[in-house]
Every structure is written in structure tokens, then in C-alpha cells.
Design an enzyme around this catalytic site. Structure first.
Site, PDB file in Angstrom:
ATOM      1  N   LYS A  48       3.805   7.527  -1.311  1.00  0.00           N
ATOM      2  CA  LYS A  48       3.476   7.760   0.095  1.00  0.00           C
ATOM      3  C   LYS A  48       3.672   9.238   0.457  1.00  0.00           C
ATOM      4  CE  LYS A  48       4.685   2.983   1.311  1.00  0.00           C
ATOM      5  NZ  LYS A  48       5.369   2.089   2.278  1.00  0.00           N
ATOM      6  N   TYR A  96      -3.605  -2.067   4.346  1.00  0.00           N
ATOM      7  CA  TYR A  96      -2.509  -2.714   5.085  1.00  0.00           C
ATOM      8  C   TYR A  96      -3.018  -3.734   6.109  1.00  0.00           C
ATOM      9  CZ  TYR A  96       1.147   0.248   3.072  1.00  0.00           C
ATOM     10  OH  TYR A  96       2.037   0.858   2.219  1.00  0.00           O
ATOM     11  N   PHE A 101       4.585  -2.385  13.821  1.00  0.00           N
ATOM     12  CA  PHE A 101       4.706  -1.099  13.121  1.00  0.00           C
ATOM     13  C   PHE A 101       3.383  -0.610  12.523  1.00  0.00           C
ATOM     14  CE2 PHE A 101       5.921  -4.451  10.069  1.00  0.00           C
ATOM     15  CZ  PHE A 101       5.053  -4.193   9.025  1.00  0.00           C
ATOM     16  N   ARG A 130       8.039  -3.909  -8.547  1.00  0.00           N
ATOM     17  CA  ARG A 130       8.722  -4.266  -7.292  1.00  0.00           C
ATOM     18  C   ARG A 130      10.238  -4.131  -7.459  1.00  0.00           C
ATOM     19  NH1 ARG A 130       5.909  -4.830  -2.493  1.00  0.00           N
ATOM     20  NH2 ARG A 130       7.643  -6.120  -1.819  1.00  0.00           N
ATOM     21  N   THR A 180      12.370  -3.192   0.949  1.00  0.00           N
ATOM     22  CA  THR A 180      11.532  -2.420   1.870  1.00  0.00           C
ATOM     23  C   THR A 180      12.360  -1.481   2.733  1.00  0.00           C
ATOM     24  OG1 THR A 180      10.034  -4.321   1.934  1.00  0.00           O
ATOM     25  CG2 THR A 180       9.729  -2.621   3.629  1.00  0.00           C
ATOM     26  N   HIS A 193       4.645   2.255  -2.527  1.00  0.00           N
ATOM     27  CA  HIS A 193       4.051   0.923  -2.356  1.00  0.00           C
ATOM     28  C   HIS A 193       3.840   0.330  -3.737  1.00  0.00           C
ATOM     29  CE1 HIS A 193       1.239  -2.313  -1.381  1.00  0.00           C
ATOM     30  NE2 HIS A 193       0.558  -1.892  -2.435  1.00  0.00           N
ATOM     31  N   GLU A 216      -6.223  -4.448  -4.441  1.00  0.00           N
ATOM     32  CA  GLU A 216      -5.747  -3.078  -4.194  1.00  0.00           C
ATOM     33  C   GLU A 216      -6.258  -2.110  -5.266  1.00  0.00           C
ATOM     34  OE1 GLU A 216      -1.505  -3.462  -3.770  1.00  0.00           O
ATOM     35  OE2 GLU A 216      -1.696  -4.538  -1.869  1.00  0.00           O
TER      36      GLU A 216
HETATM   37  P1  IDP Z   1       6.710  -3.441   0.980  1.00  0.00           P
HETATM   38  O1  IDP Z   1       6.160  -2.034   0.993  1.00  0.00           O
HETATM   39  O2  IDP Z   1       8.138  -3.468   0.487  1.00  0.00           O
HETATM   40  O3  IDP Z   1       5.827  -4.423   0.268  1.00  0.00           O
HETATM   41  P2  IDP Z   1       5.757  -4.654   3.473  1.00  0.00           P
HETATM   42  O4  IDP Z   1       6.471  -5.727   4.197  1.00  0.00           O
HETATM   43  O5  IDP Z   1       4.515  -5.028   2.718  1.00  0.00           O
HETATM   44  O6  IDP Z   1       6.816  -3.920   2.507  1.00  0.00           O
HETATM   45  O7  IDP Z   1       5.407  -3.530   4.538  1.00  0.00           O
HETATM   46  C1  IDP Z   1       4.497  -2.503   4.237  1.00  0.00           C
HETATM   47  C2  IDP Z   1       5.081  -1.191   4.698  1.00  0.00           C
HETATM   48  O8  IDP Z   1       5.140  -1.180   6.126  1.00  0.00           O
HETATM   49  C3  IDP Z   1       6.526  -0.920   4.259  1.00  0.00           C
HETATM   50  O9  IDP Z   1       6.608  -0.394   2.947  1.00  0.00           O
HETATM   51  C4  IDP Z   1       6.996   0.046   5.306  1.00  0.00           C
HETATM   52  O10 IDP Z   1       6.489   1.363   5.047  1.00  0.00           O
HETATM   53  C5  IDP Z   1       6.325  -0.495   6.564  1.00  0.00           C
HETATM   54  N1  IDP Z   1       7.177  -1.460   7.273  1.00  0.00           N
HETATM   55  C6  IDP Z   1       7.347  -2.764   6.975  1.00  0.00           C
HETATM   56  N2  IDP Z   1       8.197  -3.367   7.853  1.00  0.00           N
HETATM   57  C7  IDP Z   1       8.563  -2.407   8.717  1.00  0.00           C
HETATM   58  C8  IDP Z   1       9.422  -2.392   9.863  1.00  0.00           C
HETATM   59  O11 IDP Z   1      10.007  -3.422  10.253  1.00  0.00           O
HETATM   60  N3  IDP Z   1       9.564  -1.201  10.499  1.00  0.00           N
HETATM   61  C9  IDP Z   1       8.933  -0.073  10.092  1.00  0.00           C
HETATM   62  N4  IDP Z   1       8.105  -0.037   9.036  1.00  0.00           N
HETATM   63  C10 IDP Z   1       7.921  -1.185   8.346  1.00  0.00           C
HETATM   64 MG    MG Z   2       3.890  -5.063   0.752  1.00  0.00          MG
END
Ligand code: IDP
Ligand code: MG
Length: 155
Positions: free
Chosen positions: A9, A49, A57, A85, A91, A115, A126
């Protein structure tokens, strides 16, 4: 063998953490089959996304992900999706275990450096989105393959 999409990112590039993060994946034994540095268009990031489109968010996430260059990486290995992962960590970086990328290098929920695809279905979609064009992914066999895996695991 399985393939997965990783994104470094904009915070990874701004904080000069590309090398250390890429090293984690290389040193684990994952094979690099695609690598691309771009300022990806809004539409690509929004599509990527789209599952989060209704989340509060989402607008900030799209803004963050289009604020600067992103590196798209395709990795291959046994159980690559789960392995990646695990290397990434939780996250919310503040809660990510030490030893993981987010646990070692980040503090934030949103600015969490990487990611990684979360399922085989997601990885196919993806990889097509970021490496859709012919020739963007490279088939090759690193010489170290027979040392990274046992003969049984390769057959
Ligand atoms: P991941 O990247 O661990 O798979 P996801 O739930 O798929 O997590 O969320 C995608 C991205 O969105 C996260 O990596 C993070 O950058 C952002 N994100 C997810 N949940 C939140 C939140 O509650 N607050 C702020 N940003 C969030
Ligand atoms: Mg994700």
C-alpha cells in the site's frame, strides 16, 4: 501450487518499507511471478475493495489507496494464500503479532502496509484485476525449488 495477490500500500512506499516487506515473502520461499508499480486508477481500487463499499471506512480507504504508488505482487507457493495472510498479521496493526509484517512495522488499522487475497476465489478475481494482461505473470522455476519443498510435496 497456489497463487495470490499482494499489494504494498502507499504507506509501504512512503515509509521505505518495500525492501523489508518483499524480503519477508522471498525469504519464506514464496515465488515471485508478478511485480508492478503503479498509481492505480480509482476504478481499479474501487473494484478491488467493492466488498467493503458499504462500510464507513470505504471512502477513506479508496482515498488512501489512490494517494500514491502501490506495488502489486503475484506470489506462488503451496497454500500461498494462507501463508501470506499469516505473514501479514491481523488487520489492525496495533493488535498484529510481533513477527508479522503489520506487527513489526505498523501501528494503524487503515495504514497497514499490505493487502493479501483472503480466499482462492478472491485471488483469481484480484490477480485478473491487477495482472489481467497477457505476459504480466511469469512462469519460471527457481533453482532453489527442490530445497524449499521435499520431493513428496512437489509431486
Ligand atoms: P485485510 O486487509 O486484513 O484483509 P479487510 O477487512 O479486508 O482487511 O479490510 C480491507 C482494508 O480496509 C484493511 O486492510 C484496512 O486498510 C481497511 N480497514 C478495514 N477495517 C477498517 C476499520 O475498521 N477502520 C479503518 N480501516 C479499515
Ligand atoms: Mg481483505
Amino acid at each position: 501450487m497456489e497463487r495470490t495477490l499482494v499489494l504494498l500500500k502507499p504507506d509501504a512506499l512512503q515509509r521505505s518499507l518495500v525492501g523489508p516487506i518483499l524480503s519477508r515473502f522471498e525469504q519464506k520461499g514464496l515465488k515471485l511471478v508478478g511485480l508492478k508499480l503503479r498509481k492505480f486508477p480509482d476504478e481499479v481500487i474501487k473494484q478491488h475493495y467493492s466488498a467493503h463499499a458499504e462500510r464507513p471506512f470505504y471512502p477513506a480507504l479508496v482515498e488512501f489507496m489512490t494517494s500514491g504508488p502501490v506495488i502489486a505482487i503475484a506470489l506462488e507457493g503451496k497454500d500461498a494464500i494462507t501463508v501470506v495472510r499469516g505473514l501479514m498479521g491481523k488487520t489492525n496493526s496495533a493488535q498484529a503479532d510481533p513477527g508479522t509484517i503489520r506487527g513489526d512495522y505498523a501501528m494503524s488499522f487503515s495504514n497497514n502496509l499490505v493487502h493479501g487475497s483472503d480466499s482462492p476465489e478472491a485471488s483469481v478475481t484480484e490477480l485478473a484485476l491487477f495482472f489481467g494482461e497477457d505476459g504480466d505473470l511469469v512462469d519460471w522455476t527457481p533453482d532453489q525449488t527442490t530445497w524449499v519443498y521435499s520431493g513428496e510435496e512437489l509431486s
